[in-house]
Design a protein around this motif. Sequence first.
Motif, PDB file in Angstrom:
ATOM      1  N   LEU A 121       6.579  -6.646   4.172  1.00 33.45           N
ATOM      2  CA  LEU A 121       5.238  -7.210   4.018  1.00 33.45           C
ATOM      3  C   LEU A 121       5.349  -8.633   3.519  1.00 33.45           C
ATOM      4  CD1 LEU A 121       3.218  -4.296   2.336  1.00 33.45           C
ATOM      5  CD2 LEU A 121       3.119  -5.041   4.709  1.00 33.45           C
ATOM      6  N   GLU A 122       4.570  -9.520   4.136  1.00 30.16           N
ATOM      7  CA  GLU A 122       4.520 -10.918   3.715  1.00 30.16           C
ATOM      8  C   GLU A 122       3.087 -11.279   3.369  1.00 30.16           C
ATOM      9  OE1 GLU A 122       5.234 -15.429   5.495  1.00 30.16           O
ATOM     10  OE2 GLU A 122       6.270 -13.724   6.407  1.00 30.16           O
ATOM     11  N   TYR A 123       2.889 -11.794   2.172  1.00 31.91           N
ATOM     12  CA  TYR A 123       1.549 -12.202   1.758  1.00 31.91           C
ATOM     13  C   TYR A 123       1.141 -13.441   2.537  1.00 31.91           C
ATOM     14  CZ  TYR A 123      -2.403 -13.271  -1.324  1.00 31.91           C
ATOM     15  OH  TYR A 123      -3.657 -13.530  -1.820  1.00 31.91           O
ATOM     16  N   ALA A 124      -0.072 -13.401   3.112  1.00 32.90           N
ATOM     17  CA  ALA A 124      -0.511 -14.479   3.993  1.00 32.90           C
ATOM     18  C   ALA A 124      -1.904 -14.953   3.635  1.00 32.90           C
ATOM     19  CB  ALA A 124      -0.460 -14.012   5.450  1.00 32.90           C
ATOM     20  N   ASP A 125      -2.200 -15.006   2.337  1.00 32.39           N
ATOM     21  CA  ASP A 125      -3.512 -15.455   1.889  1.00 32.39           C
ATOM     22  C   ASP A 125      -3.336 -16.634   0.947  1.00 32.39           C
ATOM     23  OD1 ASP A 125      -6.308 -15.477   1.229  1.00 32.39           O
ATOM     24  OD2 ASP A 125      -6.348 -13.339   1.718  1.00 32.39           O
TER      25      ASP A 125
ATOM     26  N   TYR B 176      -1.479  -0.649   6.092  1.00 34.19           N
ATOM     27  CA  TYR B 176      -0.797  -0.766   7.384  1.00 34.19           C
ATOM     28  C   TYR B 176      -0.329   0.613   7.804  1.00 34.19           C
ATOM     29  CZ  TYR B 176       2.598  -2.050  10.972  1.00 34.19           C
ATOM     30  OH  TYR B 176       3.289  -2.169  12.159  1.00 34.19           O
ATOM     31  N   TYR B 177      -0.741   1.021   9.014  1.00 34.24           N
ATOM     32  CA  TYR B 177      -0.324   2.307   9.567  1.00 34.24           C
ATOM     33  C   TYR B 177       0.818   2.064  10.542  1.00 34.24           C
ATOM     34  CZ  TYR B 177      -0.395   6.617  12.303  1.00 34.24           C
ATOM     35  OH  TYR B 177      -0.038   7.771  12.944  1.00 34.24           O
TER      36      TYR B 177
ATOM     37  N   THR C  74       1.493   5.529   6.169  1.00 27.92           N
ATOM     38  CA  THR C  74       0.597   4.414   5.863  1.00 27.92           C
ATOM     39  C   THR C  74       1.077   3.751   4.583  1.00 27.92           C
ATOM     40  OG1 THR C  74      -1.329   5.425   6.923  1.00 27.92           O
ATOM     41  CG2 THR C  74      -1.757   3.740   5.266  1.00 27.92           C
ATOM     42  N   VAL C  75       1.188   2.440   4.608  1.00 23.07           N
ATOM     43  CA  VAL C  75       1.591   1.673   3.431  1.00 23.07           C
ATOM     44  C   VAL C  75       0.386   0.882   2.953  1.00 23.07           C
ATOM     45  CG1 VAL C  75       3.104  -0.141   2.551  1.00 23.07           C
ATOM     46  CG2 VAL C  75       3.978   1.524   4.204  1.00 23.07           C
ATOM     47  N   ILE C  76       0.098   0.957   1.661  1.00 22.66           N
ATOM     48  CA  ILE C  76      -1.033   0.218   1.111  1.00 22.66           C
ATOM     49  C   ILE C  76      -0.549  -0.740   0.025  1.00 22.66           C
ATOM     50  CG2 ILE C  76      -2.579   2.152   1.601  1.00 22.66           C
ATOM     51  CD1 ILE C  76      -2.293   1.477  -1.980  1.00 22.66           C
ATOM     52  N   VAL C  77      -1.294  -1.820  -0.119  1.00 21.19           N
ATOM     53  CA  VAL C  77      -1.146  -2.695  -1.278  1.00 21.19           C
ATOM     54  C   VAL C  77      -2.339  -2.408  -2.174  1.00 21.19           C
ATOM     55  CG1 VAL C  77      -0.944  -5.051  -2.117  1.00 21.19           C
ATOM     56  CG2 VAL C  77       0.014  -4.444   0.121  1.00 21.19           C
ATOM     57  N   GLY C  78      -2.072  -1.906  -3.364  1.00 25.24           N
ATOM     58  CA  GLY C  78      -3.151  -1.551  -4.280  1.00 25.24           C
ATOM     59  C   GLY C  78      -3.264  -2.540  -5.422  1.00 25.24           C
TER      60      GLY C  78
END
Length: 695
Positions: free
Chosen positions: A432-436, A505-506, A488-492
């Motif tokens: 996962l790459e942060y894109a914000d 992301y599924y 499913t992977v979540i960022v919480g």
Amino acid sequence: MNKCPRRTLLGGIGSTLAIGAAGCLSTPDDESPAGNESGTDTETETETESDTDENGADAEFGPLLEYLPASAVDGPTTLVTVDTDALAEANEPYGGPSLGSPFDIDPDAVSNAVAVETGENYATSIIVLSGDVLLESEPKSESNPRESPDGTEYDRYELDSHVAAVTDDVTVVVRSDERAEAEHETDSDVLLEAAFEAAAGDTERLLEADPVYEDALETLPDGDRRIVMTSETITTAEDDDIQPEDLEFVVYGQTVLGPDTIELRYGIRFTDAAHITDELLAEIEDDFGYGAGHDEPEITVDDTLVTVSTVIDLEAQRKAQEIESPRVRSPMEIDRDADSVELDVTRGDPTPVEDLTLELNDEVYDPDVWAAGQETIEEGDTIRIATDDLEPNLQLTLRHEHAYGGSATSTTINSHFAFEADYDLQTETLTLEYADEIPLDGDELHLAVYEERTGFDDDSLESTQPWTGQEVTDGATATLDGVLVGHTVIVGWRSDSRRDSIYSYYVQPPGYASTDYDYESKTLEVTLELEDPRPAAEYQLLVEDEPAPVQWTDDADTVDSGATVTLEDVDVGTSGTIVWGDDDVRVSGFTARPSITLDLERQSDDGDDNYTLEHLGGDQLPTSSLEVVVWSDAGREPTAFEDLEDVEDLEGTFSEGDVVSLDLDFEAEADGIRHVNLEYDDQQIGAAMFDRDED
């Protein structure tokens, strides 16, 4: 911070009660027995001689309860008793009880009623009514009169999956969606015979087979409406301290004390008194401490039985219903360069700001900021949150306290952040790459992996905090190993719960499958769309949850994009799934159905609207198998296609270029059509929407 707070005990039980009694002597649009939306009564007697017969069962409802056979109960069960005469005396703001029957029964003609719903999805029900009940639906000519196994004569009525028997004393309405024995007309007739056998004493009755129902009813002997649920019917959240197996039963009751006063009561029987703690009682009291016209709740404990009661002022409830409190809507976008974020007030009467409280994550927010000098708030206004006060998953709650109670509306803002996901199927790793552009506090971020088809409250398979001690900015990465297809992977934010997710992301299986159904030949082609060749054994075609007779492995060991299998003799309505891998992860699914493109037109002639439906292309279908469902401002109205005007000119088929008129004889003609669906054997095969702006 949870987007949805954990349900309290009575909140969870109450929502189950509402579902369980939804079609069974329920109150339409009732804010019934759920948590902070209801209470119970103030008196706590558990038995009166006048209300019980020599066997302990209710004298008032005893003759009706005899029609409930024990053999009909299989699975989760809800029992309901209703004194409709008593309930009719109350000026309920939400209307009177619904009889849960398709027959046109006048509720005013019913004196008392009992009902039981049971089975998966409550597929089986028995409703027994006393009073001068008349059924408007015509009985089948060959079924009038009938005689039960014990010799009772009755008139038999049938409508949809329901069968009704009208005797001199009672009316019995039954429904069963289970498979019937071959010698019976319908599965419901099997259930109807069982009801008569129970009344005659020829088979065991429900209250004889399981004393928990009688115990529950006797807990609230004065109830004009009672709903009984046993432990297998009750649901609670997984993290609740009390679980269904800790309960023997829950009974909810209403007693009419006057036209504007109703007593509400819960009786909760635990399996062990040790479950009844001070914390639990405080929680229950909080559940009943909020609501328009509610008195302070009274709670009594008698060994394993907790009784909660309150009195409701119906006049206050009616007045509360007339008050439209302000409601706000989350903004579609947030301008982070602005000083504040504005939220639109989408509804609400002019309300003094001093009567309103805005909370951010349960903390009271400064009215000088959010009201920005406004003295009242109403529909069309805005409220403001300082941009500096924003944080991910920020929950806003706007509370309105008034003379007749209060209300609250909540929304969540700033809950979506951009990440990019890169999954490697061979190594089973996800990066996962942060894109914000908004920096985030890494101490508050959690990565969690969940199995396929898990609920919001299920536990994660894995949880980690890879950015602890960091400020997470654009380009920051984290990698998870052992992530499988179907996970499913979540960022919480602040937890690893799916409820607190700001990104998910599924992991899809490789490829996609498309289907092409030919109505005329009854063949269905299923085609794989792949980026790279894959082993054919990875993919399997299931039809009605069983392996199809043809598979991709029949032709080759490897499949490329475009690989197709063809099914023969596929009926309309047949459903299937394409799955991948040893765990049968779903790739895509299908339902075989014909397809038609439709056009809906409205023409006005002398002020009258005339609607036409045109077949623009697609399958040619028999008119006898079609149904038109018209959605208008007045609601839903199904009509057999052959009942439409001009259908007789089509010679039995609806083909490209054909036009039929929708000769409407219901309220939709006055209120205007929104759209029309065309159905074939209950399968939607076409739709058309009317564009009112063109008129």
